[in-house]
Design an enzyme around this catalytic site. Structure first.
Site: not given
Ligand code: ACM
Length: 505
Positions: A311
């Site tokens: 992310e």
């Molecule tokens: C995640 O759930 N950002 C690895």
């Protein structure tokens, strides 16, 4: 009768009859098995209320006999197999780890019978399917103290999980003492999500977690999440941080949840993602990372060092790839196996890097390609599909803790998936195993952890341990029912969904 065993052993041969536990039953073990003997004594005491004596010498009918196999305890290639034979007595044989697992199996087989206890006559030969069977705890968004982490280890190891992944850093807090960078914990650990209390592990705390995990045959996998999920670093080292990036999803989520937006240099108490990044092309960042990652590597006896990679939504792809290439090479140079979330597969990861897949069980082409990259680079994959293996997702829409962005995950959904059937075109040995992550946006206590952990962790444990050809929901449903008695005896709470006919014997 279906024996109440989860995860299901590779071979179970039932014999007629049962051994009735005598008050005079002892544990017979020589000094190579003394650690296992005291685990077995604790387990029997917890279930039956009386603790057998531990003795050496020859066994009498009705005794428990522990036999440690010689030459099988090389830590790196630990032999996790074991045998259990229950007839006139109870015999458990294996390496130190195998004995521990054999004891967990006997713990599940003990059944109350009137005022007493019995064990069915049985021959069990067991070994795991996958080498990596992990659970994760997010101690960054909400901080959990050492005692809570130990309680988590006890729960997970009883189901034969052998890896404890600790998500130690995120936007909301930095949770590990780093001697060369004391400001990280001085400035970056005081708060947590929603204004909960913060905290951090001293190096001695962390060593104690590693020791306790090892005594429960679990290897600690520390994660320093990079280059995103790093807002808390900016409370200590603003010079290496980019300004927060506000993406549409973050703005919408903050509005919907009534949460604050991230402000550089101030603690972040929300749980939006994707706004933070370290400066990728700044030499001070790399000095920082060399300092931090070498201390984490030195503190960690296990082979893995997880460096996140998820992310990084505000980071340009070319910068992200350059960062991942360099940070995985740095970890490899420290003598550790780099681990990352699967997005990092867009980059030329260091050879041998392990990818942790957290996409859907029906992956997008892009996620599948990223995951495949790890195998092309000589590493493997740990499977944590967020719509089946994420313990932080709710069971159903009304559940009082948990999130639901990936999926509602009831017990059957947690059980019904096959780790090798998600990414196409992989060799048989590409999948190293499975991991069940528990993120902590909505949980604040051990009771909350239990709500999300039990019983779904048992489903994931079976996926990691048991043979693929024995995977069967109806069988699992009937076997897991009696684990209520084991969990109750240990005073482990949790959810007891009505799709199981729970039995407290
Ligand atoms: C995640 O759930 N950002 C690895």
């Amino acid at each position: 009768m279906v024996l109440p065993l989860v995860p299901l052993p590779s071979s179970v041969v039932e014999r007629p009859g049962a051994l009735v536990l005598a008050p005079s039953a002892r544990i017979v073990a020589d000094d190579t098995a003394d650690a296992a003997a005291s685990v077995l004594a604790d387990v029997i005491a917890q279930r039956t209320g009386s603790r057998p004596e531990i003795v050496t010498g020859s066994a009498r009918p009705g005794d428990f006999v522990l036999h440690r196999r010689a030459g099988t305890d090389d830590e790196a290639t630990d032999d996790e197999s074991y045998t259990v034979r229950i007839g006139d007595d109870v015999r458990i044989e294996g390496s130190a780890t195998g004995l521990f697992y054999g004891i967990q199996t006997v713990r599940q087989l003990l059944t109350s019978e009137g005022d007493g206890w019995m064990l069915p006559h049985v021959e069990i030969d067991d070994a795991p399917r996958f080498e990596y069977r992990g659970v994760m705890l997010d101690v960054a968004r909400t901080f959990f103290d050492v005692e809570t982490v130990k309680a988590y280890i006890e729960r997970a190891s009883s189901l034969k999980f052998n890896r404890l992944h600790l998500h130690l850093t995120d936007d909301q807090g930095w949770r590990l003492q780093i001697d060369s960078r004391p400001l990280l914990t001085e400035n970056g650990s005081a708060t947590a999500v929603l204004g909960r209390p913060g905290g951090f592990y001293t190096k001695d705390d962390f060593r104690e977690i590693v020791r306790y995990a090892s005594a429960h045959h679990m290897i600690v996998v520390p994660e320093i999440d990079l280059p995103g999920h790093t807002h808390a670093i900016g409370l200590a080292h603003p010079e290496i941080m980019e300004a927060p990036v506000m993406n549409d999803a973050l703005l919408a989520q903050a509005a919907e949840l009534g949460q604050p937006l991230p402000i550089a240099g101030e603690p972040y108490l929300g749980w939006g993602v994707g706004h933070s990044s370290v400066k990728i092309h700044d030499e001070h960042t790399w000095e920082f990372l060399r300092d931090v990652l070498s201390e984490v590597a030195d503190l960690t006896p296990g082979p893995y060092l997880h460096v996140g990679g998820d992310e990084a939504l505000g980071t340009a792809p070319a910068d992200f790839n350059a960062f991942i290439e360099q940070v995985t090479a740095l970890v490899a140079g420290l003598g550790k196996t780099p681990m990352t979330w699967h997005e990092a597969g867009s980059a030329l990861v260091a050879e041998g890097t392990i990818g942790q897949y957290w996409g859907s069980v029906a992956p997008s082409a892009a996620h599948a390609a990223e995951a495949r990259r790890f195998t092309e680079r000589g590493g493997g994959l740990v499977m944590s599909p967020s719509d089946t293996a994420y313990l932080d997702q709710k069971y159903d829409a009304d559940f009082t803790v948990g999130l639901d962005w990936a999926s509602l995950i009831n017990l059957k959904t947690a059980y019904d998936w096959e780790p090798t059937a998600i990414i196409d075109d992989l060799s048989d040995d590409a999948i190293l195993g499975v991991e069940a992550p528990l993120w902590s946006e909505t949980i604040a206590s051990l009771a909350d952890i239990d709500q999300l952990f039990f019983p779904r962790a048992a489903a994931l444990a079976e996926t990691g341990w048991s043979r693929a050809d024995s995977h069967d929901w109806a069988s699992f449903q009937s076997r897991i029912a009696s684990l209520d008695a084991v969990w109750d005896a240990a005073q482990w709470g949790g959810h007891r969904p009505t799709e199981i006919a729970w039995s407290n014997r």
